[in-house]
Design a protein around this motif. Structure first.
Motif, short mmCIF file in Angstrom:
data_model
loop_
_atom_site.label_atom_id
_atom_site.label_comp_id
_atom_site.label_asym_id
_atom_site.label_seq_id
_atom_site.Cartn_x
_atom_site.Cartn_y
_atom_site.Cartn_z
N ALA A 123 51.69 26.74 16.73
CA ALA A 123 52.66 27.10 17.76
C ALA A 123 52.56 26.14 18.94
O ALA A 123 51.49 25.58 19.22
CB ALA A 123 52.44 28.53 18.23
N ASP A 124 53.66 25.98 19.65
CA ASP A 124 53.66 25.15 20.85
C ASP A 124 52.85 25.79 21.96
O ASP A 124 52.20 25.11 22.75
CB ASP A 124 55.10 24.92 21.32
CG ASP A 124 55.97 24.29 20.25
OD1 ASP A 124 55.60 23.20 19.77
OD2 ASP A 124 56.99 24.89 19.88
N LEU A 125 52.91 27.11 22.04
CA LEU A 125 52.18 27.87 23.05
C LEU A 125 51.44 29.01 22.37
O LEU A 125 52.03 29.74 21.55
CB LEU A 125 53.14 28.43 24.10
CG LEU A 125 54.02 27.40 24.82
CD1 LEU A 125 55.04 28.09 25.71
CD2 LEU A 125 53.17 26.44 25.63
N VAL A 126 50.16 29.17 22.69
CA VAL A 126 49.32 30.18 22.05
C VAL A 126 48.82 31.16 23.10
O VAL A 126 48.09 30.78 24.02
CB VAL A 126 48.12 29.53 21.33
CG1 VAL A 126 47.29 30.61 20.63
CG2 VAL A 126 48.58 28.47 20.34
N LEU A 127 49.24 32.42 22.96
CA LEU A 127 48.77 33.50 23.82
C LEU A 127 47.82 34.36 23.01
O LEU A 127 48.04 34.58 21.82
CB LEU A 127 49.93 34.35 24.33
CG LEU A 127 50.74 33.82 25.52
CD1 LEU A 127 51.39 32.49 25.22
CD2 LEU A 127 51.80 34.84 25.94
N ALA A 128 46.76 34.85 23.65
CA ALA A 128 45.76 35.62 22.91
C ALA A 128 45.21 36.75 23.76
O ALA A 128 45.21 36.68 25.00
CB ALA A 128 44.62 34.71 22.45
N ALA A 129 44.73 37.77 23.09
CA ALA A 129 44.00 38.84 23.76
C ALA A 129 42.63 38.30 24.16
O ALA A 129 42.03 37.49 23.44
CB ALA A 129 43.85 40.04 22.85
N PRO A 144 34.41 32.77 21.26
CA PRO A 144 35.11 33.82 22.01
C PRO A 144 36.39 33.30 22.65
O PRO A 144 36.57 32.09 22.86
CB PRO A 144 34.09 34.24 23.08
CG PRO A 144 32.77 33.71 22.61
CD PRO A 144 33.08 32.49 21.81
N ALA A 145 37.26 34.24 23.00
CA ALA A 145 38.57 33.89 23.53
C ALA A 145 38.48 33.00 24.77
O ALA A 145 39.24 32.04 24.91
CB ALA A 145 39.36 35.15 23.86
N ARG A 146 37.55 33.30 25.68
CA ARG A 146 37.48 32.51 26.91
C ARG A 146 37.03 31.09 26.65
O ARG A 146 37.45 30.16 27.34
CB ARG A 146 36.57 33.21 27.93
CG ARG A 146 37.13 34.56 28.37
CD ARG A 146 36.63 35.01 29.72
NE ARG A 146 37.30 36.26 30.09
CZ ARG A 146 38.50 36.33 30.65
NH1 ARG A 146 39.17 35.22 30.92
NH2 ARG A 146 39.04 37.50 30.94
#
Length: 261
Positions: free
Chosen positions: A119-125, A169-171
């Motif tokens: 994806a061009d932009l990746v959003l995550a929890a 991890p996400a961070r």
């Protein structure tokens, strides 16, 4: 289409939803065929953006190891068949002339990484983690995983992540540039939908040109890139969306872009 993947259009956003939560959205034969179908739908639809998301606790655990076990004697043939389906689809998804956003609500591994990071932009929890998984199985990456990890985090870091097989991890994913935004789990989907719908309402030629130019930045010389920028800028300048954008700027209002691909 198989229920393994749901395809639907809402507010000019094409939604590709992985829908085998009981299997961790593992990418087996059924999922592969359904993904191919969804990408074909996205390529022919009148949409302004695509949002990739998943149902369940995992975004995708990657390849369906259970299917690999059942077909151990024919594993190379099975993998070849699946990749001959999936790799063209992954290329088609990544090169759509519209913004592609992914919403990663849970852990991802293996080919699921490629599906998210294409994806061009990746959003995550902010609770998710990423783990390659390939090294533990004696396999190498597929679905563009090594490509996207290397492009976003650099080749050295990509090798570390894939060879060590350690969870990230996400961070740390945000710090490395693998993710673009983090959200609390309960807020992720709404944030991703809002962004997708915002971009879907953008100027089509502008969005397509930005995507094409940025993706080509590491593959051509500065001279060639400047020529590509010139061509794209002139193409956008001739569009009615450019007229609308300038008029909206002068009139201090929100532009209403109407051009389509």
């Amino acid at each position: 289409m198989s229920s393994a993947v749901i395809w639907e259009i809402r507010n000019r956003v094409g939604h590709i939803v992985l829908n085998q939560p009981e299997r961790g959205n593992a990418i087996g034969s059924a999922m592969a065929q359904a993904l191919v179908h969804a990408v074909r739908q996205a390529g022919s639809a009148d949409i302004g953006a695509v949002l990739i998301s998943a149902r369940g606790k995992q975004f995708s655990v990657g390849g369906d190891v259970g299917e690999f076990v059942q077909n151990r004697a024919q594993l190379p043939a099975l993998i070849a068949q699946m990749l001959d389906l999936l790799h063209p689809a992954m290329h088609g998804l990544a090169t759509l002339p519209v913004p592609v956003i992914s919403a990663v609500q849970g852990p991802l591994g293996g080919g699921g990484i490629g599906l998210a990071l294409c994806a061009d932009l990746v959003l995550a929890a902010d609770t998710v983690f990423l783990r390659g998984g390939y090294a533990a199985l004696g396999l190498s990456p597929d679905l563009g995983v090594s490509y996207y990890l290397a492009r976003r985090a650099g080749a050295a870091r990509a090798k570390y992540l894939l060879m060590s097989n350690r969870p990230v991890p996400a961070r740390d994913c945000l710090r490395l540039g693998l993710f673009d935004e983090l959200h609390e789990p309960q807020a992720l989907q709404a944030a991703a939908v809002a962004l997708a719908e915002e971009l879907a309402g953008g100027a089509a030629n502008s969005m397509a040109s930005i995507k094409r130019l940025c993706d080509a930045a590491h593959t051509q010389s500065l001279q060639a890139h400047l020529a590509a920028e010139r061509s794209a800028m002139l193409g956008c300048a001739r569009s009615t969306d450019c007229d609308e954008g300038i008029a909206a700027f002068v009139e201090k209002r929100r532009p209403l872009f109407r051009d389509r691909h």
